[in-house]
Scaffold this motif. Structure first.
Motif, PDB file in Angstrom:
ATOM      1  N   ALA A   1       0.821  -1.215   0.000  1.00 27.87           N
ATOM      2  CA  ALA A   1       0.000   0.000   0.000  1.00 27.87           C
ATOM      3  C   ALA A   1       0.853   1.261   0.000  1.00 27.87           C
ATOM      4  CB  ALA A   1      -0.935   0.000   1.210  1.00 27.87           C
ATOM      5  N   GLU A   2       2.055   1.200   0.573  1.00 29.58           N
ATOM      6  CA  GLU A   2       2.925   2.377   0.649  1.00 29.58           C
ATOM      7  C   GLU A   2       4.128   2.293  -0.285  1.00 29.58           C
ATOM      8  OE1 GLU A   2       1.990   0.775   3.613  1.00 29.58           O
ATOM      9  OE2 GLU A   2       0.351   2.194   3.948  1.00 29.58           O
TER      10      GLU A   2
ATOM     11  N   LEU B   1       6.350   6.791   6.343  1.00 26.74           N
ATOM     12  CA  LEU B   1       7.631   6.399   5.769  1.00 26.74           C
ATOM     13  C   LEU B   1       8.745   7.271   6.333  1.00 26.74           C
ATOM     14  CD1 LEU B   1       6.560   6.047   2.018  1.00 26.74           C
ATOM     15  CD2 LEU B   1       6.814   4.204   3.696  1.00 26.74           C
ATOM     16  N   GLY B   2       9.972   6.807   6.156  1.00 25.07           N
ATOM     17  CA  GLY B   2      11.129   7.565   6.604  1.00 25.07           C
ATOM     18  C   GLY B   2      12.304   7.367   5.666  1.00 25.07           C
ATOM     19  N   ILE B   3      13.218   8.332   5.660  1.00 25.18           N
ATOM     20  CA  ILE B   3      14.464   8.243   4.893  1.00 25.18           C
ATOM     21  C   ILE B   3      15.606   8.546   5.848  1.00 25.18           C
ATOM     22  CG2 ILE B   3      15.859   9.266   3.052  1.00 25.18           C
ATOM     23  CD1 ILE B   3      13.311   9.840   1.521  1.00 25.18           C
ATOM     24  N   ARG B   4      16.651   7.736   5.805  1.00 19.07           N
ATOM     25  CA  ARG B   4      17.802   7.966   6.684  1.00 19.07           C
ATOM     26  C   ARG B   4      19.093   7.917   5.884  1.00 19.07           C
ATOM     27  NH1 ARG B   4      16.320   2.693   8.437  1.00 19.07           N
ATOM     28  NH2 ARG B   4      17.726   1.116   7.562  1.00 19.07           N
ATOM     29  N   ILE B   5      20.094   8.612   6.419  1.00 17.22           N
ATOM     30  CA  ILE B   5      21.448   8.569   5.874  1.00 17.22           C
ATOM     31  C   ILE B   5      22.215   7.536   6.680  1.00 17.22           C
ATOM     32  CG2 ILE B   5      23.531   9.901   5.399  1.00 17.22           C
ATOM     33  CD1 ILE B   5      21.789  12.419   5.409  1.00 17.22           C
TER      34      ILE B   5
ATOM     35  N   PRO C   1      34.236  13.815  -3.873  1.00 17.44           N
ATOM     36  CA  PRO C   1      34.902  12.606  -3.366  1.00 17.44           C
ATOM     37  C   PRO C   1      34.076  11.850  -2.329  1.00 17.44           C
ATOM     38  CG  PRO C   1      35.781  14.521  -2.254  1.00 17.44           C
ATOM     39  CD  PRO C   1      34.804  15.046  -3.276  1.00 17.44           C
ATOM     40  N   ASP C   2      32.978  12.420  -1.876  1.00 18.41           N
ATOM     41  CA  ASP C   2      32.194  11.795  -0.810  1.00 18.41           C
ATOM     42  C   ASP C   2      30.973  11.086  -1.361  1.00 18.41           C
ATOM     43  OD1 ASP C   2      33.943  12.649   1.034  1.00 18.41           O
ATOM     44  OD2 ASP C   2      32.541  13.850   2.198  1.00 18.41           O
ATOM     45  N   GLU C   3      30.651   9.960  -0.755  1.00 21.38           N
ATOM     46  CA  GLU C   3      29.442   9.236  -1.135  1.00 21.38           C
ATOM     47  C   GLU C   3      28.569   9.028   0.093  1.00 21.38           C
ATOM     48  OE1 GLU C   3      30.815   4.564  -0.931  1.00 21.38           O
ATOM     49  OE2 GLU C   3      31.114   5.660  -2.811  1.00 21.38           O
ATOM     50  N   TYR C   4      27.277   9.051  -0.125  1.00 22.46           N
ATOM     51  CA  TYR C   4      26.303   8.942   0.954  1.00 22.46           C
ATOM     52  C   TYR C   4      25.301   7.852   0.596  1.00 22.46           C
ATOM     53  CZ  TYR C   4      28.271  13.519   1.964  1.00 22.46           C
ATOM     54  OH  TYR C   4      29.141  14.547   2.215  1.00 22.46           O
ATOM     55  N   ARG C   5      25.049   6.978   1.546  1.00 18.49           N
ATOM     56  CA  ARG C   5      24.107   5.881   1.348  1.00 18.49           C
ATOM     57  C   ARG C   5      22.811   6.206   2.074  1.00 18.49           C
ATOM     58  NH1 ARG C   5      26.619   0.923  -0.192  1.00 18.49           N
ATOM     59  NH2 ARG C   5      28.805   1.323  -0.756  1.00 18.49           N
ATOM     60  N   LEU C   6      21.707   6.111   1.353  1.00 17.92           N
ATOM     61  CA  LEU C   6      20.401   6.442   1.902  1.00 17.92           C
ATOM     62  C   LEU C   6      19.488   5.224   1.833  1.00 17.92           C
ATOM     63  CD1 LEU C   6      21.643   9.265   1.081  1.00 17.92           C
ATOM     64  CD2 LEU C   6      19.293  10.063   0.853  1.00 17.92           C
ATOM     65  N   SER C   7      18.622   5.105   2.817  1.00 20.97           N
ATOM     66  CA  SER C   7      17.632   4.029   2.862  1.00 20.97           C
ATOM     67  C   SER C   7      16.251   4.631   3.070  1.00 20.97           C
ATOM     68  CB  SER C   7      17.928   3.047   4.002  1.00 20.97           C
ATOM     69  OG  SER C   7      19.177   2.416   3.827  1.00 20.97           O
ATOM     70  N   ILE C   8      15.253   4.004   2.485  1.00 20.01           N
ATOM     71  CA  ILE C   8      13.867   4.374   2.753  1.00 20.01           C
ATOM     72  C   ILE C   8      13.222   3.211   3.497  1.00 20.01           C
ATOM     73  CG2 ILE C   8      13.026   3.529   0.502  1.00 20.01           C
ATOM     74  CD1 ILE C   8      11.049   6.032   0.703  1.00 20.01           C
ATOM     75  N   TYR C   9      12.418   3.521   4.485  1.00 23.27           N
ATOM     76  CA  TYR C   9      11.866   2.477   5.335  1.00 23.27           C
ATOM     77  C   TYR C   9      10.462   2.862   5.789  1.00 23.27           C
ATOM     78  CZ  TYR C   9      13.345   5.704   9.029  1.00 23.27           C
ATOM     79  OH  TYR C   9      13.518   6.816   9.815  1.00 23.27           O
ATOM     80  N   GLN C  10       9.783   1.907   6.379  1.00 30.82           N
ATOM     81  CA  GLN C  10       8.426   2.122   6.880  1.00 30.82           C
ATOM     82  C   GLN C  10       8.439   2.105   8.397  1.00 30.82           C
ATOM     83  OE1 GLN C  10       5.428  -0.624   5.387  1.00 30.82           O
ATOM     84  NE2 GLN C  10       3.918   0.990   5.548  1.00 30.82           N
ATOM     85  N   LEU C  11       7.745   3.054   8.999  1.00 37.87           N
ATOM     86  CA  LEU C  11       7.689   3.119  10.451  1.00 37.87           C
ATOM     87  C   LEU C  11       6.731   2.056  10.983  1.00 37.87           C
ATOM     88  CD1 LEU C  11       8.827   5.964   9.651  1.00 37.87           C
ATOM     89  CD2 LEU C  11       7.762   6.815  11.734  1.00 37.87           C
TER      90      LEU C  11
ATOM     91  N   GLN D   1       4.114  17.673   9.134  1.00 42.16           N
ATOM     92  CA  GLN D   1       4.921  17.774   7.917  1.00 42.16           C
ATOM     93  C   GLN D   1       5.096  16.395   7.284  1.00 42.16           C
ATOM     94  OE1 GLN D   1       9.264  18.343   8.106  1.00 42.16           O
ATOM     95  NE2 GLN D   1       8.998  20.128   6.786  1.00 42.16           N
ATOM     96  N   PRO D   2       4.644  16.215   6.041  1.00 44.14           N
ATOM     97  CA  PRO D   2       4.892  14.936   5.367  1.00 44.14           C
ATOM     98  C   PRO D   2       6.349  14.829   4.946  1.00 44.14           C
ATOM     99  CG  PRO D   2       3.809  16.455   3.867  1.00 44.14           C
ATOM    100  CD  PRO D   2       3.862  17.144   5.206  1.00 44.14           C
ATOM    101  N   LEU D   3       6.769  13.618   4.678  1.00 39.61           N
ATOM    102  CA  LEU D   3       8.152  13.382   4.269  1.00 39.61           C
ATOM    103  C   LEU D   3       8.477  14.105   2.966  1.00 39.61           C
ATOM    104  CD1 LEU D   3      10.795  11.896   4.863  1.00 39.61           C
ATOM    105  CD2 LEU D   3       9.853   9.885   3.719  1.00 39.61           C
ATOM    106  N   ASP D   4       7.478  14.325   2.124  1.00 39.90           N
ATOM    107  CA  ASP D   4       7.696  15.040   0.855  1.00 39.90           C
ATOM    108  C   ASP D   4       8.351  16.398   1.089  1.00 39.90           C
ATOM    109  OD1 ASP D   4       5.413  13.260   1.038  1.00 39.90           O
ATOM    110  OD2 ASP D   4       5.004  13.708  -1.064  1.00 39.90           O
ATOM    111  N   ASP D   5       7.910  17.100   2.143  1.00 38.37           N
ATOM    112  CA  ASP D   5       8.425  18.447   2.410  1.00 38.37           C
ATOM    113  C   ASP D   5       9.844  18.437   2.963  1.00 38.37           C
ATOM    114  OD1 ASP D   5       5.965  19.311   1.585  1.00 38.37           O
ATOM    115  OD2 ASP D   5       5.189  19.711   3.597  1.00 38.37           O
TER     116      ASP D   5
END
Length: 380
Positions: free
Chosen positions: A214-215, A310-314, A267-277, A332-336
């Motif tokens: 659903a999400e 939903l959530g996004i983390r570094i 030179p820097d790289e960042y890894r991001l994950s999206i997850y469900q609360l 505030q939704p995650l979109d903002d």
């Protein structure tokens, strides 16, 4: 009998209960323990357990916050003194008792620890005070409370800094840095995935994306918005390969397969994950589980139920400015939050973060007692 006065922490928790026990102020069970002590003194009513825990202010608690003392009780000699006889034509009114005539004026309301800190900072010449090194965590909590209850003047912030080698700590009231007041352009989130990027195509095939159906579509659209905007800013974005499973079916997670997408800035790289609360609810045992319990098997105490948020983390370690995770909130939704996520990556770049680290604390201390920006994985 005189009652024991409240200490600073008890006054702080009493104020927190008066304001409706808002979330995000405390991260442990200490407020509930203190609230129980206040309940025993008749200042608050405590009911429920776990998720259903509630605390409300009593009339006595409201009186204490207003007058800085307990309300008069039946044990007060002045309150239980015998009524004066009604005067008659032949007798003169009895004079007021000496205790009543010499009653001391009420004490002024007691100032709570958060207000006391703000008053001291405002009165200090440079709006900076030195505190005991062992009290750093307490003052960080007070700073959070001051921000939560809007006790900090507009356009300013309270920071708590510490130096391990000298065992010194300071609290400062200062202007917000420019990056905190910068107006960020919104990042549009597509309403549908028409012609998705290669990153979204790769994510859509992963079976370890632990998000309900659903999400899932919204989660992919949020990631697509980040991918499009990051590439528009000429950053490199790729999908991280899914972790492999061993012969027993267990996922083998390593540093190389951590996260869902990788954004590279120079030179820097960042890894991001999206997850469900998820939310924790008490487990209701089934008949088969009860039968197993009779044979000595342990029953789970909690179930973790996915929510619609939903959530996004570094996933990289290091200094944070805004934070390392963002979630859907009531206000505030995650979109903002997408513009702030990209700004966080840009602020932590070498040559940029060094000029902005005033008042910013790393999440993870390094060895040797110093706090500094942890090394990030390098591309190539």
């Amino acid at each position: 009998m005189a009652r024991i006065p409240l200490n600073d922490l008890q006054l702080e928790i009493l104020t927190w209960i008066r304001d409706g026990t808002p979330d995000g102020v405390y991260e442990d069970y200490r407020p509930r323990i203190v609230a129980r002590a206040l309940h025993n003194r008749g200042l608050v009513d405590v009911s429920g357990h776990g998720k259903n825990w509630r605390a409300t202010l009593t009339t006595g608690g409201a009186y204490h916050l207003e007058h800085g003392d307990y309300p008069p009780s039946d044990d007060d000699p002045a309150a239980t003194s015998a009524p004066r006889p009604r005067p008659t034509a032949r007798t003169k009114p009895a004079p007021a008792s000496k205790a009543v005539a010499e009653r001391k004026p009420r004490k002024p309301p007691r100032v709570g620890p958060t207000d006391a800190m703000m008053n001291t900072l405002t009165a200090a010449e440079d709006h900076r005070i030195e505190v005991e090194y062992g009290q750093v965590q307490r003052y960080r909590q007070l700073a959070l409370t001051a921000g939560r209850f809007k006790k900090i003047p507009d356009g300013m912030q309270v920071t708590v800094s510490s130096d391990y080698p000298t065992r010194t700590a300071h609290v400062t009231l200062e202007l917000l840095p420019e990056w905190r007041t910068r107006t960020l352009d919104p990042i549009p989130v597509p309403g549908a995935l028409r012609g998705p990027s290669d990153v979204i195509k790769a994510l859509g095939t992963r079976d370890d994306l632990d998000i309900r159906a659903a999400e899932k579509n919204r989660a992919l659209r949020l990631v697509e918005a980040l991918v499009v905007e990051a590439r528009h800013r000429e950053y490199t974005v790729v999908a991280i390969p899914a972790p492999r499973k061993d012969r027993w079916g267990y996922v083998q997670r390593t540093e190389e397969n951590t996260g869902h997408i990788k954004i590279t800035l120079g030179p820097d790289e960042y890894r991001l994950s999206i997850y469900q609360l998820t939310e924790k609810v008490e487990h209701v045992a089934t008949k088969s589980e009860l039968a197993r319990a009779v044979r000595g098997y342990a029953l789970p105490k909690w179930d973790y139920i996915p929510t619609g948020r939903l959530g996004i983390r570094i996933d990289n370690r290091g200094v944070t400015f805004w934070g390392d995770s963002w979630t859907d909130r009531d206000d505030q939704p995650l979109d903002d939050a997408l513009p702030q996520i990209l700004q966080e990556l840009e602020l932590t770049r070498p040559g940029v973060s060094g000029e902005l680290l005033t008042g910013v604390r790393p999440l993870f201390p390094t060895t040797g007692g110093e706090r500094s920006r942890s090394a990030r994985p390098r591309s190539g």
